[in-house]
Design a protein around this motif. Sequence first.
Motif, mmCIF file in Angstrom:
data_model
loop_
_atom_site.group_PDB
_atom_site.id
_atom_site.type_symbol
_atom_site.label_atom_id
_atom_site.label_comp_id
_atom_site.label_asym_id
_atom_site.label_seq_id
_atom_site.Cartn_x
_atom_site.Cartn_y
_atom_site.Cartn_z
ATOM 1 N N SER A 56 9.971 37.935 5.717
ATOM 2 C CA SER A 56 9.914 36.957 5.508
ATOM 3 C C SER A 56 8.136 35.811 6.387
ATOM 4 O O SER A 56 7.580 35.692 5.198
ATOM 5 N N LEU B 40 7.495 26.828 6.205
ATOM 6 C CA LEU B 40 8.224 28.061 6.918
ATOM 7 C C LEU B 40 7.539 28.456 8.205
ATOM 8 O O LEU B 40 7.983 28.215 9.523
ATOM 9 N N PHE C 123 9.317 36.996 -2.452
ATOM 10 C CA PHE C 123 9.683 36.486 -1.565
ATOM 11 C C PHE C 123 11.213 35.700 -1.775
ATOM 12 O O PHE C 123 12.035 35.770 -0.902
ATOM 13 N N ASN D 205 20.086 28.271 0.532
ATOM 14 C CA ASN D 205 19.746 29.924 1.869
ATOM 15 C C ASN D 205 21.078 29.721 3.043
ATOM 16 O O ASN D 205 21.224 28.482 3.467
ATOM 17 N N GLU E 158 12.253 27.954 -4.958
ATOM 18 C CA GLU E 158 11.745 29.402 -5.293
ATOM 19 C C GLU E 158 11.765 29.378 -6.654
ATOM 20 O O GLU E 158 11.009 30.141 -7.748
ATOM 21 N N TYR F 121 13.827 41.467 8.748
ATOM 22 C CA TYR F 121 14.126 40.157 7.206
ATOM 23 C C TYR F 121 13.556 39.268 8.013
ATOM 24 O O TYR F 121 12.354 38.809 7.067
ATOM 25 N N GLU F 122 13.010 38.989 9.018
ATOM 26 C CA GLU F 122 12.416 38.072 9.610
ATOM 27 C C GLU F 122 10.750 37.790 9.724
ATOM 28 O O GLU F 122 9.646 37.650 9.694
ATOM 29 N N GLU G 277 20.105 30.416 6.372
ATOM 30 C CA GLU G 277 19.428 29.423 7.013
ATOM 31 C C GLU G 277 19.268 28.321 7.733
ATOM 32 O O GLU G 277 19.160 27.503 8.521
ATOM 33 N N THR H 38 13.846 38.008 -1.470
ATOM 34 C CA THR H 38 13.952 38.650 -0.505
ATOM 35 C C THR H 38 14.778 37.766 0.705
ATOM 36 O O THR H 38 15.915 38.463 1.419
ATOM 37 N N GLY H 39 14.907 36.748 0.179
ATOM 38 C CA GLY H 39 15.731 34.700 0.911
ATOM 39 C C GLY H 39 17.357 35.606 0.341
ATOM 40 O O GLY H 39 18.067 35.642 0.758
ATOM 41 N N SER I 214 8.544 27.078 0.296
ATOM 42 C CA SER I 214 9.318 28.327 1.699
ATOM 43 C C SER I 214 8.056 28.999 2.369
ATOM 44 O O SER I 214 8.906 29.099 3.245
#
Length: 486
Positions: A222, A99, A176, A437, A114, A218-219, A440, A179-180, A95
């Motif tokens: 993250s 990333l 984390f 996801n 996750e 959001y980005e 993504e 949020t995703g 994660s």
Amino acid sequence: MQHVSAIREPLVTGGKTLHDVTQDICYQVEAKPNIRWIGAMSVALFFLGIFFYSVYRTLWYGIGEWGLNKTVGWAWDITNFVWWVGIGHAGTLISAVLLLFRQKWRSSINRAAEAMTIFAVICAAMFPVLHMGRPWLAFYVFPLQNTLGSLWVNFNSPLLWDVFAISTYFTVSLVFWYTGLVPDFASIRDRAKGPIAKFSYSMLSMGWTGSAKAWSRYETVSLILAGVSTPLVLSVHTIVSMDFATAVVPGWHTTIFPPYFVAGAIFSGFAMVLTLMLITRVVFKLEDYITLEHIALMNKIMMVTGSIVGVAYITEFFIAWYSQVEYEQYAFLNRATGPYWWAYAMMMTCNVITPQLVWFRRVRYSIGLTFILSIVVNIGMWFERFVIIVTSLHRDYLPSSWAMFSPTIIDIGVFVGTLGLFFTLFLLFAKFFPVINMAEIKAILKYTVDNGPTYSNNPGHHAPATITTVTPGVPASAPVTYDKHD
């Protein structure tokens, strides 16, 4: 003149469009459970029943139900604790670290990894609480005010460091993970037909609108969480290793434990990710999203970390010899040639020898062999923790106190039961939450000559440059050929 681009296998196969991604992943949540899911859940619930019975026996009759004795005061309980914490490490690595390094191949596996982290930490936390004997007083491990006199925690103890490390790890991983999930919850909310589903996913998506500002935040969040989580990859299992390294017990008192434990944690974590993703790939028919390329890349990381662990095993023996401390030397000779030699042999075979098979391409890209290898590695990592803990304790400085440890049926039941708890939680997650996801995955469908690799069906042929674009109604992998002339 023709422009020739580097050739790399696509991360998503089957010519998927944006609509296909949403449909394929949401379908697993919206459809009724299939027979494969029901079968897997039935097995998991059976083992969960064993867990509840074993915990009941432990709490009602006490720790005497376990196989512990005066010499071996730590055994299966702490072995299982360290094993579960290690399994959770791969989730943070995939994660956060991948990333930050912009590794796009993580997109298909990060969500499940996750979730695996959270469920593994839940299983790990069970064992110290159960080992207290009086788990209703578990809150004493926190530095809280109390009315029972001058009782305070010992901040010099690594056991207290464990409390802070594990709780921080769990909290950050949970934030984390959630949020995703928010954008994907919104996608399911917009497709939901039943009032209960629509209300539930509306609450979970927290009013997500998909605006440019929402995506920007959001980005940003993250990346911040990835930055916060990255040190945890190193710190959590380092602190767990200090439970042993700060002791004066021969076989434990060594400075190599922190990096050794971290490498072993990532090693076992990736093995468990492979096990889960291969099961998920079959149960939910996600072969186009969890491809052979993902499996091969995870195999490579497993091979590297397994090799690091193998070097650590050799280094331990060297340091024991180099120290010229007879107690250290005996501790390691006892591991390899003493009454628990079979556990040491199992550890070396599963963790050092078996992963070297991944050097062969046929093994890396084989679904069946990878599945077997992932299970073998986690068996080996469990034996590693057993060897470190039990063989260092069962023969101490006083020969008259030497003893053997044998697990009881309750020991075995609690461990097997946590496997049932883990897989029950994971299967529920995979059914009611999007296991991949979507946001993504959609982002990696678009590859151009300028900003990413292009693909060819014939690796040995230098084809003209191909551009894969995402156009509504056109498969994402449909090539558009451009011949560049002088």
